[in-house]
Design a protein around this motif. Structure first.
Motif, PDB file in Angstrom:
ATOM      1  N   ARG A  73       0.795  -1.231   0.000  1.00 12.57           N
ATOM      2  CA  ARG A  73       0.000   0.000   0.000  1.00 12.57           C
ATOM      3  C   ARG A  73       0.826   1.279   0.000  1.00 12.57           C
ATOM      4  NH1 ARG A  73      -3.891  -1.422   4.972  1.00 12.57           N
ATOM      5  NH2 ARG A  73      -4.640   0.702   4.580  1.00 12.57           N
ATOM      6  N   GLY A  74       2.141   1.171   0.098  1.00 14.42           N
ATOM      7  CA  GLY A  74       2.999   2.343   0.023  1.00 14.42           C
ATOM      8  C   GLY A  74       2.855   3.318   1.160  1.00 14.42           C
ATOM      9  N   LEU A  75       2.531   2.811   2.377  1.00 11.47           N
ATOM     10  CA  LEU A  75       2.340   3.681   3.528  1.00 11.47           C
ATOM     11  C   LEU A  75       3.611   3.758   4.371  1.00 11.47           C
ATOM     12  CD1 LEU A  75      -1.232   2.543   4.639  1.00 11.47           C
ATOM     13  CD2 LEU A  75      -0.602   4.493   3.206  1.00 11.47           C
ATOM     14  N   ASN A  76       3.794   4.880   5.034  1.00  7.94           N
ATOM     15  CA  ASN A  76       4.955   5.084   5.895  1.00  7.94           C
ATOM     16  C   ASN A  76       4.655   4.481   7.265  1.00  7.94           C
ATOM     17  OD1 ASN A  76       7.047   5.933   7.519  1.00  7.94           O
ATOM     18  ND2 ASN A  76       7.005   8.062   6.844  1.00  7.94           N
ATOM     19  N   THR A  77       5.192   3.303   7.526  1.00  8.27           N
ATOM     20  CA  THR A  77       4.876   2.573   8.754  1.00  8.27           C
ATOM     21  C   THR A  77       5.684   3.055   9.957  1.00  8.27           C
ATOM     22  OG1 THR A  77       6.402   0.848   7.973  1.00  8.27           O
ATOM     23  CG2 THR A  77       4.050   0.486   7.616  1.00  8.27           C
ATOM     24  N   ASN A  78       6.328   4.209   9.821  1.00  5.71           N
ATOM     25  CA  ASN A  78       6.953   4.840  10.983  1.00  5.71           C
ATOM     26  C   ASN A  78       6.322   6.190  11.283  1.00  5.71           C
ATOM     27  OD1 ASN A  78       8.867   4.897  13.127  1.00  5.71           O
ATOM     28  ND2 ASN A  78      10.163   6.284  11.946  1.00  5.71           N
ATOM     29  N   ASP A  79       5.313   6.554  10.537  1.00 10.44           N
ATOM     30  CA  ASP A  79       4.588   7.796  10.774  1.00 10.44           C
ATOM     31  C   ASP A  79       3.526   7.567  11.845  1.00 10.44           C
ATOM     32  OD1 ASP A  79       3.787  10.631   9.572  1.00 10.44           O
ATOM     33  OD2 ASP A  79       1.947   9.486   9.897  1.00 10.44           O
ATOM     34  N   ALA A  80       3.490   8.450  12.843  1.00  7.25           N
ATOM     35  CA  ALA A  80       2.595   8.255  13.986  1.00  7.25           C
ATOM     36  C   ALA A  80       1.130   8.187  13.577  1.00  7.25           C
ATOM     37  CB  ALA A  80       2.805   9.369  15.004  1.00  7.25           C
ATOM     38  N   SER A  81       0.700   9.069  12.707  1.00  5.81           N
ATOM     39  CA  SER A  81      -0.709   9.072  12.301  1.00  5.81           C
ATOM     40  C   SER A  81      -1.056   7.849  11.465  1.00  5.81           C
ATOM     41  CB  SER A  81      -1.039  10.352  11.529  1.00  5.81           C
ATOM     42  OG  SER A  81      -0.275  10.443  10.338  1.00  5.81           O
ATOM     43  N   VAL A  82      -0.112   7.425  10.622  1.00  4.79           N
ATOM     44  CA  VAL A  82      -0.333   6.213   9.821  1.00  4.79           C
ATOM     45  C   VAL A  82      -0.429   4.995  10.726  1.00  4.79           C
ATOM     46  CG1 VAL A  82       0.669   4.655   8.107  1.00  4.79           C
ATOM     47  CG2 VAL A  82       0.743   7.125   7.730  1.00  4.79           C
ATOM     48  N   LEU A  83       0.476   4.897  11.714  1.00  2.20           N
ATOM     49  CA  LEU A  83       0.430   3.774  12.649  1.00  2.20           C
ATOM     50  C   LEU A  83      -0.882   3.747  13.415  1.00  2.20           C
ATOM     51  CD1 LEU A  83       4.061   3.691  14.133  1.00  2.20           C
ATOM     52  CD2 LEU A  83       2.976   1.953  12.687  1.00  2.20           C
ATOM     53  N   ALA A  84      -1.368   4.910  13.809  1.00  2.00           N
ATOM     54  CA  ALA A  84      -2.649   4.967  14.520  1.00  2.00           C
ATOM     55  C   ALA A  84      -3.786   4.500  13.621  1.00  2.00           C
ATOM     56  CB  ALA A  84      -2.908   6.385  15.018  1.00  2.00           C
ATOM     57  N   ASP A  85      -3.756   4.910  12.360  1.00  2.76           N
ATOM     58  CA  ASP A  85      -4.774   4.461  11.402  1.00  2.76           C
ATOM     59  C   ASP A  85      -4.753   2.944  11.259  1.00  2.76           C
ATOM     60  OD1 ASP A  85      -5.558   7.055  10.894  1.00  2.76           O
ATOM     61  OD2 ASP A  85      -4.366   7.256   9.059  1.00  2.76           O
ATOM     62  N   LEU A  86      -3.552   2.400  11.129  1.00  3.21           N
ATOM     63  CA  LEU A  86      -3.416   0.960  10.936  1.00  3.21           C
ATOM     64  C   LEU A  86      -3.828   0.193  12.187  1.00  3.21           C
ATOM     65  CD1 LEU A  86      -0.016   0.936   8.992  1.00  3.21           C
ATOM     66  CD2 LEU A  86      -2.323   0.638   8.056  1.00  3.21           C
ATOM     67  N   ALA A  87      -3.499   0.730  13.354  1.00  6.36           N
ATOM     68  CA  ALA A  87      -3.912   0.096  14.607  1.00  6.36           C
ATOM     69  C   ALA A  87      -5.430   0.030  14.686  1.00  6.36           C
ATOM     70  CB  ALA A  87      -3.348   0.871  15.794  1.00  6.36           C
ATOM     71  N   GLU A  88      -6.077   1.132  14.351  1.00  6.36           N
ATOM     72  CA  GLU A  88      -7.540   1.166  14.371  1.00  6.36           C
ATOM     73  C   GLU A  88      -8.116   0.193  13.342  1.00  6.36           C
ATOM     74  OE1 GLU A  88     -10.985   4.608  14.649  1.00  6.36           O
ATOM     75  OE2 GLU A  88      -9.196   5.007  13.436  1.00  6.36           O
TER      76      GLU A  88
END
Length: 259
Positions: A149-164
């Motif tokens: 998916r080309g997402l930045n898995t060290n970005d805080a907001s992205v990690l929060a999205d993925l956690a949710e």
């Protein structure tokens, strides 16, 4: 990468009230392309073994490059060429090969859009997810986010999205991400345990704290290893052989004498 199967060194085992169950512990990094492929192959081998209901699978943290900066401004191709010192054309061939292998297990790698990212924060979040019984869900989500998916898995907001997305409470996940000490020791303990095993590459699978399987092996290899280990843990009962003649019983001796 070479792969092999070998006995694993003893480490501290987790307590399990049901001694009949078998454990599989997997060390991997969400920034490792073969780890996602190996995950799929292992899952297929587990399914083929028919032992899925008798095996507890636990993922553990491993970092291929702990020195990776928080923000890397470059492509995966740039990163591999600079770290490995390989010719760019050679790197392109490697990435194409991995992409083809990923496709054989239903994965759609997109190295052109991949965001090179340090995975330590993602590993901390994975330990939080494990504490909420959602470790497997987040593991799958993070791997897909990174490679497909080309997402930045060290970005805080992205990690929060993925956690949710994986089913975790967003506010709780955000608190973990913001606190650099949260689950840090759990991640480091996984690193230490990997070192105790002598793990030098991932994915690495430890079956029943007894056998080590290195690399993204074919599903058939996982099926065989799981079946063998489970058979050793649960030896088949003796099968009595009937005498050739039905007119005579075999003579035996016991505590009361012989007949």
């Amino acid at each position: 990468m070479t792969s092999s199967t070998s006995p694993a060194s003893p480490v501290t085992t987790r307590e399990d009230s049901n001694e009949q169950r078998m454990s599989v512990d997997i060390w991997s990094d969400i920034a490792c392309p073969w780890c996602f492929i190996g995950k799929r192959r292992f899952e297929e081998g587990l399914k083929e073994s028919g032992l899925a209901d008798s095996i507890d699978v636990t993922y553990h943290s491993y970092q291929l490059d702990p020195t990776l900066p928080e923000h890397y401004h470059g492509t995966e191709k740039d990163y591999l060429a600079s770290v490995k010192g390989l010719d760019v054309s050679r790197v392109e061939q490697m990435l194409e090969h991995v992409t083809q292998q990923a496709a054989t297990v239903g994965l759609k790698y997109d190295f052109g859009n991949l965001k090179v990212a340090n995975s330590f924060n993602a590993h901390r979040l994975l330990h939080f997810a494990k504490s909420q019984q959602l470790g497997a869900q987040l593991k799958e989500t993070l791997l897909s986010a990174h490679f497909e998916r080309g997402l930045n898995t060290n970005d805080a907001s992205v990690l929060a999205d993925l956690a949710e997305e994986a089913g975790l409470d967003r506010a709780a996940a955000e608190a973990v991400i913001a606190d650099e000490d949260a689950y840090r020791q759990d991640v480091l303990q996984d690193f230490a345990q990997a070192q105790a095993y002598g793990i030098q590459g991932v994915p690495f699978f430890v079956i029943d704290n007894k056998y080590g399987v290195s690399g993204a092996q074919p599903s058939e290899a996982f099926q065989q290893a799981l079946t063998q280990a489970f058979g050793e843990k649960h030896p088949a009962p003796l099968t009595m052989v009937s005498p050739a003649s039905k007119t005579e019983d075999g003579a035996v001796c016991g505590p009361e004498g012989c007949n």
